[in-house]
Each structure stands twice: as structure tokens, then as C-alpha cells.
Design a protein around this motif. Structure first.
Motif, PDB file in Angstrom:
ATOM      1  N   UNK A  55       0.401  -1.165   0.308  1.00 32.59           N
ATOM      2  CA  UNK A  55      -0.073   0.342   0.225  1.00 32.59           C
ATOM      3  C   UNK A  55       0.818   0.996  -0.412  1.00 32.59           C
ATOM      4  N   UNK A  56       2.192   1.492   0.600  1.00 35.56           N
ATOM      5  CA  UNK A  56       2.662   2.517   0.315  1.00 35.56           C
ATOM      6  C   UNK A  56       3.514   2.323  -0.958  1.00 35.56           C
ATOM      7  N   UNK A  57       3.878   1.752  -1.401  1.00 38.46           N
ATOM      8  CA  UNK A  57       4.289   1.705  -2.677  1.00 38.46           C
ATOM      9  C   UNK A  57       3.438   2.241  -3.942  1.00 38.46           C
ATOM     10  N   UNK A  58       2.011   1.764  -3.788  1.00 35.52           N
ATOM     11  CA  UNK A  58       1.068   1.979  -4.107  1.00 35.52           C
ATOM     12  C   UNK A  58       1.203   4.035  -4.177  1.00 35.52           C
ATOM     13  N   UNK A  59       0.460   3.990  -2.816  1.00 34.68           N
ATOM     14  CA  UNK A  59       0.154   5.557  -2.495  1.00 34.68           C
ATOM     15  C   UNK A  59       2.005   6.335  -3.554  1.00 34.68           C
ATOM     16  N   UNK A  60       2.596   6.466  -2.986  1.00 37.16           N
ATOM     17  CA  UNK A  60       4.284   6.654  -3.604  1.00 37.16           C
ATOM     18  C   UNK A  60       3.117   7.147  -5.043  1.00 37.16           C
ATOM     19  N   UNK A  61       3.809   5.534  -5.253  1.00 41.13           N
ATOM     20  CA  UNK A  61       3.167   5.757  -6.873  1.00 41.13           C
ATOM     21  C   UNK A  61       2.713   6.682  -7.717  1.00 41.13           C
ATOM     22  N   UNK A  62       1.638   6.855  -7.134  1.00 39.33           N
ATOM     23  CA  UNK A  62      -0.004   8.013  -6.964  1.00 39.33           C
ATOM     24  C   UNK A  62       0.563   9.160  -7.377  1.00 39.33           C
ATOM     25  N   UNK A  63       1.415   9.234  -6.107  1.00 40.58           N
ATOM     26  CA  UNK A  63       2.341  10.912  -5.512  1.00 40.58           C
ATOM     27  C   UNK A  63       2.632  11.352  -6.366  1.00 40.58           C
ATOM     28  N   UNK A  64       3.499  10.303  -7.147  1.00 38.05           N
ATOM     29  CA  UNK A  64       4.762  10.850  -7.586  1.00 38.05           C
ATOM     30  C   UNK A  64       4.095  11.526  -9.191  1.00 38.05           C
ATOM     31  N   UNK A  65       3.339  10.222  -9.859  1.00 39.92           N
ATOM     32  CA  UNK A  65       1.966  10.546 -10.435  1.00 39.92           C
ATOM     33  C   UNK A  65       1.484  11.535 -10.810  1.00 39.92           C
ATOM     34  N   UNK A  66       1.093  12.193  -9.287  1.00 40.77           N
ATOM     35  CA  UNK A  66       0.442  13.349  -8.935  1.00 40.77           C
ATOM     36  C   UNK A  66       0.727  14.962  -9.260  1.00 40.77           C
ATOM     37  N   UNK A  67       2.585  14.437  -8.689  1.00 39.20           N
ATOM     38  CA  UNK A  67       2.811  15.387  -8.162  1.00 39.20           C
ATOM     39  C   UNK A  67       3.417  15.886  -9.918  1.00 39.20           C
ATOM     40  N   UNK A 128       0.809   4.003 -12.478  1.00 37.37           N
ATOM     41  CA  UNK A 128       0.731   3.982 -10.622  1.00 37.37           C
ATOM     42  C   UNK A 128      -1.096   2.728 -11.284  1.00 37.37           C
ATOM     43  N   UNK A 129      -1.434   3.716 -12.146  1.00 36.61           N
ATOM     44  CA  UNK A 129      -3.087   2.561 -12.367  1.00 36.61           C
ATOM     45  C   UNK A 129      -2.811   0.992 -12.214  1.00 36.61           C
ATOM     46  N   UNK A 130      -1.263   0.509 -12.791  1.00 34.46           N
ATOM     47  CA  UNK A 130      -1.491  -0.715 -13.158  1.00 34.46           C
ATOM     48  C   UNK A 130      -0.570  -1.312 -11.950  1.00 34.46           C
ATOM     49  N   UNK A 132      -1.258  -0.685  -8.946  1.00 34.26           N
ATOM     50  CA  UNK A 132      -2.444  -1.055  -7.568  1.00 34.26           C
ATOM     51  C   UNK A 132      -3.599  -2.662  -9.008  1.00 34.26           C
ATOM     52  N   UNK A 133      -3.396  -1.965  -9.876  1.00 33.93           N
ATOM     53  CA  UNK A 133      -4.315  -3.350 -10.055  1.00 33.93           C
ATOM     54  C   UNK A 133      -3.491  -4.610 -10.369  1.00 33.93           C
ATOM     55  N   UNK A 134      -1.714  -4.675 -10.861  1.00 35.48           N
ATOM     56  CA  UNK A 134      -1.152  -5.902 -10.666  1.00 35.48           C
ATOM     57  C   UNK A 134      -1.704  -6.487  -9.212  1.00 35.48           C
ATOM     58  N   UNK A 135      -1.033  -5.602  -7.822  1.00 35.95           N
ATOM     59  CA  UNK A 135      -1.691  -6.071  -6.978  1.00 35.95           C
ATOM     60  C   UNK A 135      -2.035  -6.809  -6.230  1.00 35.95           C
ATOM     61  N   UNK A 136      -3.790  -5.940  -7.046  1.00 37.96           N
ATOM     62  CA  UNK A 136      -4.643  -6.916  -7.002  1.00 37.96           C
ATOM     63  C   UNK A 136      -4.963  -8.707  -6.898  1.00 37.96           C
ATOM     64  N   UNK A 137      -3.944  -8.927  -8.227  1.00 37.88           N
ATOM     65  CA  UNK A 137      -4.383  -9.947  -8.393  1.00 37.88           C
ATOM     66  C   UNK A 137      -2.956 -10.567  -7.883  1.00 37.88           C
ATOM     67  N   UNK A 168      -3.832  -3.867  -1.934  1.00 37.94           N
ATOM     68  CA  UNK A 168      -4.997  -3.044  -2.695  1.00 37.94           C
ATOM     69  C   UNK A 168      -6.063  -3.925  -2.681  1.00 37.94           C
ATOM     70  N   UNK A 169      -5.497  -5.320  -2.141  1.00 40.89           N
ATOM     71  CA  UNK A 169      -7.157  -6.140  -1.570  1.00 40.89           C
ATOM     72  C   UNK A 169      -6.723  -7.721  -1.741  1.00 40.89           C
ATOM     73  N   UNK A 170      -7.158  -8.653  -0.064  1.00 40.25           N
ATOM     74  CA  UNK A 170      -6.473  -9.832  -0.135  1.00 40.25           C
ATOM     75  C   UNK A 170      -5.554 -10.114   1.305  1.00 40.25           C
ATOM     76  N   UNK A 171      -4.587  -9.052   0.170  1.00 42.47           N
ATOM     77  CA  UNK A 171      -3.254  -9.117   1.978  1.00 42.47           C
ATOM     78  C   UNK A 171      -2.120 -10.051   1.197  1.00 42.47           C
TER      79      UNK A 171
END
Length: 347
Positions: A55-67, A128-130, A132-137, A168-171
Motif C-alpha cells: 500500500x505504501x508503494x501504491x500510494x507513493x506511485x500515485x503521489x509521484x504521478x500526481x506531482x 501507477x494504476x497498473x 495497483x491492479x497488478x497488486x490485486x492479482x 490493494x486487496x486480499x493482503x
């Protein structure tokens, strides 16, 4: 029997902001906050508003994309230079969990392959979206592989929080419990309270209750007694970094649990995605261990419980040597034996 489950999402991309489950507030209230700057993201990671390596990695990825999306850089060179500085800044938020650096480096590499400012900004968001989606699977597969190690009606002990709100899902480690629930296998989970900041008591116990999974909370120093008296079939924990030889950094107390598991002849499993495996770090001796503020030990609920001026040692993580690990559960399967060789094969 298959049970459909609803999962609380800890990180939601809103396009112009990141909607984040504030895990500081759990279990008292389910509160979402909105992050709009790199500084917001850095603070959320440092203050454990978001935690759990994936979750930290996903948040940081979105943070960099947002920046990048809000950057006013006029040339690709200027944008890339500033992007790398911002990635380094975000990476400084948590030194132990490797997923943070992995996600940021992945976005920087994508940016370097683009030739225009609009393509850099667009590709960063998509990447960044990818992630998160990959993390779910990935987490679903880790859960499936972990579940395969559990007997029917198993008694399992876990440490810290490695569930849906840490990914992002399951854990990771908790993913096995969610899969068990879906399959109708009524397992029983013992969750340690987990210092620092009681992430097992506040988060794991709450999360498993939400999923209607049978859970019993224990204090960290009850673990030996529980292993001796409660017919524990396995211990499954997550990881923040796995080195090339299989040594594993995880929440403080994990090493002690591994020693107890060996003493009681109980399997000790690590569950983690490939993104947590750091082949560039040779052994656990090379891992930087984060230390947190003394107030997390000297105070409870805002009230001082220790004498003024006492010295405090408060590491967040410890390292479990590979020889104490029965197996490492990944999305590509369950790894055993010579971790130096077997981990290399995964890549």
C-alpha cells in the motif's frame, strides 16, 4: 462453498487527488483523507496513515504521478530532473520497506522512456494504476498459495497487519485467511497486538472482524504460551524486505516468533510479493532498520506511562534469518530450500 467478500480499499485514485483510508483512526472510525501534494504523501507514509509495504508503494506511485501532473516544468529534461528529486524525497519516508523504492523506480523508468511532457504525465498515471491492479492479482495468488499450506479448520498465528488494508486487496499473509473464508474453511486466527502502535490490535483484529473471520487478540508476550497450548498449525507473517539469501525484515517481534516456532516445531511462513524481494541486498545485515519516536513506548493513549528522561530503543523492524523460515509464499509459488538459488529463479 464460496463466500463473496467486500474489501475496504485503502488507496483510491481520484485523478486530481489520492483518497486514502486514514489508518491512524482505526478502529475508532473509518475516515478517508485526500492527498494532493508530494508533501501530503510523504507525511501520510511517515505518520502511518498508510502502511503495509504494498500500500505504501501504491500510494507513493500515485503521489509521484500526481506531482508530475501538476508540474509546470517547461522541458522534458527539467521535468525528469525534478521527478527524480521528488522520487528520492518520497523514498526517504520509510527506509526499510523495499516496495516504496521499487514502485518509485518503476515510474521513473517509464518517464525516462517518453519524449514529451504530456506523454510523461500520462504514462506515469497509467503506470501507477497498473501497479495497483497488478497488486490485486498478486495478493490473490499469494493468498491461494498460502491457503494450500493450511489444514482444514487450522489454528494460525499472525503478526502485525498484512491484509487488504495493507495492500490493494486480499493482503499477503492475511490473504490466505480470506481465501479460506471464500472456500468455507473456518480457520481460527490468533493475532498479536504488535508493537509499535499496536497494528495487530487496531487493524488486524478489526479487519478480520469485518470479514467475519474468527480472530482472537493476544499481547505480543503471550505468543510462546499460545504456541504451546492452542494447537497452532502455522505462523504466517508478511515482509517489508527479503534479501537475496532469504533473510527477512518484518515488524519488530517477527524474529522472536520465528525462534518460538522452531522451539515448538511449528511451520513459520513468510508471505510477500516479488516486489518485496531485494536481490541487490545480500543479507539481512545490510538492511536499514527504521527507529521510531520514543513517545510510542513512553506514552499510551496520549498519557505518559514511563518515567521522564528514560532512554528508549524503538526499532520498527527486526530481521529473521533464512534458516528459521520454513517457506516463502509468493505469487509464483511456495519457495523452500536454498533461498539464495530459489529466489533468483523467480526472476
Amino acid at each position: 462453498m464460496t463466500v463473496k467478500q467486500d474489501f475496504i480499499k485503502p488507496v483510491i485514485w481520484e485523478g486530481e487527488s489520492i483518497k486514502l483510508l486514514n489508518q491512524q483512526k482505526l478502529p475508532g472510525s473509518v475516515e478517508y483523507i485526500f492527498l494532493t501534494t508530494a508533501e501530503d504523501v510523504w507525511d501520510a507514509i511517515v505518520e502511518l496513515k498508510v502502511r503495509g509495504a504494498p500500500a505504501i508503494g501504491i500510494t507513493a506511485a500515485y503521489g509521484l504521478a500526481l506531482w508530475a501532473k501538476n508540474s509546470e516544468a517547461e522541458t522534458t529534461e527539467e521535468l525528469l530532473q525534478s521527478l527524480k528529486k521528488t522520487a528520492d524525497y518520497l523514498n526517504s519516508a520509510r527506509p526499510t520497506a523495499v516496495n516504496l523504492a521499487w514502485a518509485l523506480h518503476r515510474l521513473v523508468r517509464v518517464a525516462e522512456q517518453q519524449s514529451t511532457i504530456p506523454s510523461i504525465k500520462g504514462k506515469l498515471e497509467l503506470e501507477a494504476i497498473a501497479i495497483q491492479r497488478e497488486d490485486e492479482e498478486t495478493c490473490r495468488l499469494i493468498g491461494e498459495n498460502g491457503y494450500s499450506l493450511l489444514p482444514e479448520g487450522a489454528n494460525v498465528l499472525t503478526h502485525c497487519n498484512t491484509g487488504a488494508i495493507a495492500t490493494s486487496k486480499y493482503g499477503t499473509a492475511l490473504g490466505a485467511f480470506y481465501i479460506a473464508k471464500e472456500r468455507g474453511n473456518e480457520i481460527h486466527v490468533y493475532a498479536t497486538e504488535t508493537r509499535p502502535v499496536l497494528q495487530g490490535a487496531r487493524l488486524t483484529a478489526w479487519e478480520l472482524q469485518q470479514a467475519d473471520i474468527d480472530v482472537t487478540l493476544i499481547t505480543d508476550n503471550m505468543a510462546a504460551h499460545v504456541l504451546k497450548t492452542k494447537n497452532i498449525d502455522a505462523i504466517i507473517v508478511g515482509a517489508d524486505r527479503i534479501t537475496a539469501n532469504g533473510d527477512t525484515a518484518n515488524k519488530i517481534g517477527t524474529y522472536g516468533l520465528a525462534l518460538l516456532a522452531k522451539a515448538h516445531d511449528i511451520p513459520f511462513y513468510i508471505a510477500a510479493p516479488l516486489s518485496t524481494i531485494d536481490l541487490d541486498t545480500a543479507t539481512g545485515e545490510d538492511i536499514v532498520i527504521e527507529e521510531r519516536k520514543a513517545e510510542e513506548v513512553t506514552h499510551l493513549g496520549g498519557q505518559r506511562i514511563a518515567p521522564e528522561g528514560v532512554q528508549v530503543f524503538n526499532p520498527s523492524f527486526d530481521v529473521t534469518p533464512n534458516e528459521l523460515i520454513t517457506a516463502i509464499i509468493t505469487e509464483k509459488g511456495v519457495i523452500r530450500g536454498d533461498y539464495q538459488q530459489e529466489l533468483q529463479k523467480l526472476f
